[in-house]
Design a protein around this motif. Structure first.
Motif, PDB file in Angstrom:
ATOM      1  N   ALA A  88       0.829  -1.206   0.000  1.00  0.00           N
ATOM      2  CA  ALA A  88       0.000   0.000   0.000  1.00  0.00           C
ATOM      3  C   ALA A  88       0.861   1.253   0.000  1.00  0.00           C
ATOM      4  O   ALA A  88       0.605   2.214  -0.735  1.00  0.00           O
ATOM      5  CB  ALA A  88      -0.921  -0.009   1.210  1.00  0.00           C
ATOM      6  N   GLY A  89       1.935   1.222   0.810  1.00  0.00           N
ATOM      7  CA  GLY A  89       2.812   2.385   0.870  1.00  0.00           C
ATOM      8  C   GLY A  89       3.544   2.621  -0.431  1.00  0.00           C
ATOM      9  O   GLY A  89       3.740   3.765  -0.855  1.00  0.00           O
ATOM     10  N   LEU A  98       1.496   4.539  -2.675  1.00  0.00           N
ATOM     11  CA  LEU A  98       1.499   5.967  -2.312  1.00  0.00           C
ATOM     12  C   LEU A  98       2.718   6.670  -2.887  1.00  0.00           C
ATOM     13  O   LEU A  98       2.631   7.773  -3.414  1.00  0.00           O
ATOM     14  CB  LEU A  98       1.485   6.072  -0.791  1.00  0.00           C
ATOM     15  N   SER A 150       3.236   5.839  -7.420  1.00  0.00           N
ATOM     16  CA  SER A 150       2.273   6.375  -8.379  1.00  0.00           C
ATOM     17  C   SER A 150       2.247   7.898  -8.340  1.00  0.00           C
ATOM     18  O   SER A 150       1.848   8.529  -9.316  1.00  0.00           O
ATOM     19  CB  SER A 150       0.889   5.832  -8.079  1.00  0.00           C
ATOM     20  N   SER A 195       0.300   9.832  -6.851  1.00  0.00           N
ATOM     21  CA  SER A 195      -1.019  10.451  -6.806  1.00  0.00           C
ATOM     22  C   SER A 195      -1.529  10.615  -5.382  1.00  0.00           C
ATOM     23  O   SER A 195      -2.670  10.963  -5.180  1.00  0.00           O
ATOM     24  CB  SER A 195      -2.009   9.599  -7.600  1.00  0.00           C
ATOM     25  N   PHE A 196      -0.676  10.332  -4.384  1.00  0.00           N
ATOM     26  CA  PHE A 196      -1.035  10.449  -2.973  1.00  0.00           C
ATOM     27  C   PHE A 196      -2.293   9.662  -2.625  1.00  0.00           C
ATOM     28  O   PHE A 196      -3.170  10.138  -1.933  1.00  0.00           O
ATOM     29  CB  PHE A 196      -1.195  11.919  -2.566  1.00  0.00           C
ATOM     30  N   VAL A 197      -2.389   8.466  -3.186  1.00  0.00           N
ATOM     31  CA  VAL A 197      -3.500   7.580  -2.846  1.00  0.00           C
ATOM     32  C   VAL A 197      -2.903   6.322  -2.242  1.00  0.00           C
ATOM     33  O   VAL A 197      -2.049   5.692  -2.840  1.00  0.00           O
ATOM     34  CB  VAL A 197      -4.326   7.222  -4.093  1.00  0.00           C
ATOM     35  N   PHE A 198      -3.347   6.005  -1.022  1.00  0.00           N
ATOM     36  CA  PHE A 198      -2.970   4.748  -0.405  1.00  0.00           C
ATOM     37  C   PHE A 198      -3.596   3.634  -1.240  1.00  0.00           C
ATOM     38  O   PHE A 198      -4.720   3.756  -1.684  1.00  0.00           O
ATOM     39  CB  PHE A 198      -3.519   4.729   1.021  1.00  0.00           C
ATOM     40  N   ALA A 253      -2.770   2.741  -4.261  1.00  0.00           N
ATOM     41  CA  ALA A 253      -2.886   3.048  -5.681  1.00  0.00           C
ATOM     42  C   ALA A 253      -2.267   1.914  -6.484  1.00  0.00           C
ATOM     43  O   ALA A 253      -1.214   1.388  -6.139  1.00  0.00           O
ATOM     44  CB  ALA A 253      -2.181   4.355  -5.999  1.00  0.00           C
TER      45      ALA A 253
END
Lengths: 146, 112, 178
Positions: free
Chosen positions: A84-85, A88, A91, A93-96, A98
């Motif tokens: 998950a990290g 982040l 990608s 895109s600051f999405v956990f 992603a």
């Protein structure tokens, strides 16, 4: 817990690897067909349970296996968080969580980005959890009767 | 509608078991029955007449699908249910070692 | 289609009632299996094969664990005959059932009837399936749109396993620390 007769032991030795392989198949094809990490993990754990029921409890070996499975379970959750990290970070895109790997073509075995990897991690986690619960019950019973 | 009511009756049977039985194993069975009925209710709500399994295959890319959202939520709930049932059973087995019975009236009267 | 589901549900209700009233704990556990396997067939009829696969394996493992516990301890069921407290509890259950039924009736009044479900929430998920690249939409939702749910599930499973190990451990690991 006492083991069973020689016929049951031999037949379970033949069948258990096949069940384990079927669990792996269900996990790996989780993004194409029904199944996935949860179902495959429980199937793999049932192969362990079959072996323990047939062979009986050999306590030192079971205790050793219990430590290994606990480690596997913790490592699986850690791997899930690391994946998950990475989404982040990579990608951007600051999405956990992603999905940062190329998706490929829908319907092929190697596709869907990191969903197959997540499937494998969750399968490891569920398998380790359920096998640990069963081994804990068996070890408890034998420690009481000692 | 009759299916929803039958599902509700199944939940009520579980609640009846939890409240009136005196045996720990039967109380655990009642909790599990309640959990199953809730799982079934979610899937019943998500069913669509004439729809197919939510899996994309050739020729069925668009076709009407059953609602996949309740299925995804219940998928995790089933495995959690197994783990919580095992936790309840381990508490029961521990109480049996201490008091020698599954009867909650005797366990209650032996306290202190 | 609907008639088969009604038959399965009635069978499950009868099985659970028998399971709660059985004289022997072993037969109680085995008739509890009726509920789980009836659930498997209902999932198959409701077009949810993912859940059916998980449920059939989970039910088998649950039965194995329950029978292991019962063989470990005792079979006997020490239910007494009717007493005053049983009638009292039955009255409490009836009051609960009536209250719950009123609430249930109000809540399900807003739902569309069986089979007429309008997939308003899930339209976005179904249309966005090509973004995840997963052919199985349930897997796509579990691991991509709702991955936080899966993380929470993994945490709950881990906590349950730690709880079982803590409760069932007879000897401490290291006694030198005292």
């Amino acid at each position: 817990m006492k083991g069973m007769g020689i016929i049951v032991v031999k037949v379970s030795q033949i069948i258990a690897p096949v069940i384990f392989l079927f669990g792996l198949y269900v996990i790996v094809h989780g993004h194409l067909s029904p199944g996935g990490g949860f179902a495959g993990g429980v199937i793999m754990a049932s192969a362990f349970i079959l072996q323990i029921l047939a062979n009986g409890a050999i306590l030192p070996k079971l205790r050793h296996e219990e430590h290994g499975l606990e480690f596997l379970e913790s490592a699986a959750i850690l791997g899930f968080l690391i994946l998950a990290g990475l989404g982040l970070i990579i990608s951007g895109s600051f999405v956990f969580f992603a999905n940062f790997i190329n998706r490929g073509v829908v319907g092929q075995l190697i596709s869907a980005g990191f969903i197959p990897i997540e499937n494998i991690i969750v399968g490891m986690e569920v398998c380790a959890a359920i096998a640990t619960i069963f081994i804990a019950l068996v070890v408890f019973k034998d420690e009481v009767s000692e | 509608m009759i299916l929803f009511i039958l599902c509700f009756i199944l939940f009520m049977v579980g609640l009846y078991g939890v409240m009136t039985r005196k045996n720990l194993i039967k109380i655990i069975i009642g909790v599990a029955v309640m959990e199953y009925s809730v799982n079934l209710f979610f899937i019943l709500v998500g069913y669509v007449d004439g729809a197919t399994v939510p899996i994309l295959t050739k020729g069925f890319e668009k076709g009407p699908f059953v609602d996949p959202l309740p299925q995804a939520m219940i998928l995790t709930a089933i495995v959690i249910g197994l783990a919580t049932t095992a936790l309840l059973l381990s508490i029961a087995i521990r109480l049996y070692r201490k008091y020698g019975t599954f009867d909650i009236r005797k366990i209650n009267s032996l306290k202190g | 289609m609907e008639i088969y589901l009604i038959i399965m549900l009635v069978l499950m209700i009868l099985g659970s009632i028998y399971s709660l009233h059985a004289k022997d704990l072993l037969s109680a556990v085995i008739s509890y299996g009726i509920v789980g396997f009836g659930l498997v067939i209902s999932f198959l009829l409701l077009q949810a094969p993912d859940l059916a696969i998980v449920q059939v394996v989970v039910e088998i493992v649950t039965l194995v664990i329950m029978i292991a516990v019962i063989k470990n301890t005792t079979h006997e069921e020490n239910e007494k005959s009717f007493s005053f407290s049983t009638i009292f509890y039955l009255a409490v259950v009836l009051v609960f059932a009536a209250t719950f039924f009123i609430i249930f009736d109000k809540m399900t009044g807003t739902l569309s009837s069986f089979g007429q479900h309008f997939t308003r929430m899930s339209t976005a998920y179904i249309e966005g399936a090509h973004e995840t690249g997963s052919a199985n939409l349930v897997t796509g939702i579990v691991f991509d749109f709702r991955a936080y749910d899966t993380l929470g599930e993994a945490t709950v499973l881990f906590t349950a396993v730690i709880g079982v190990l803590t409760i069932l451990r007879l000897k401490g690991k290291k006694k030198d620390y005292k």
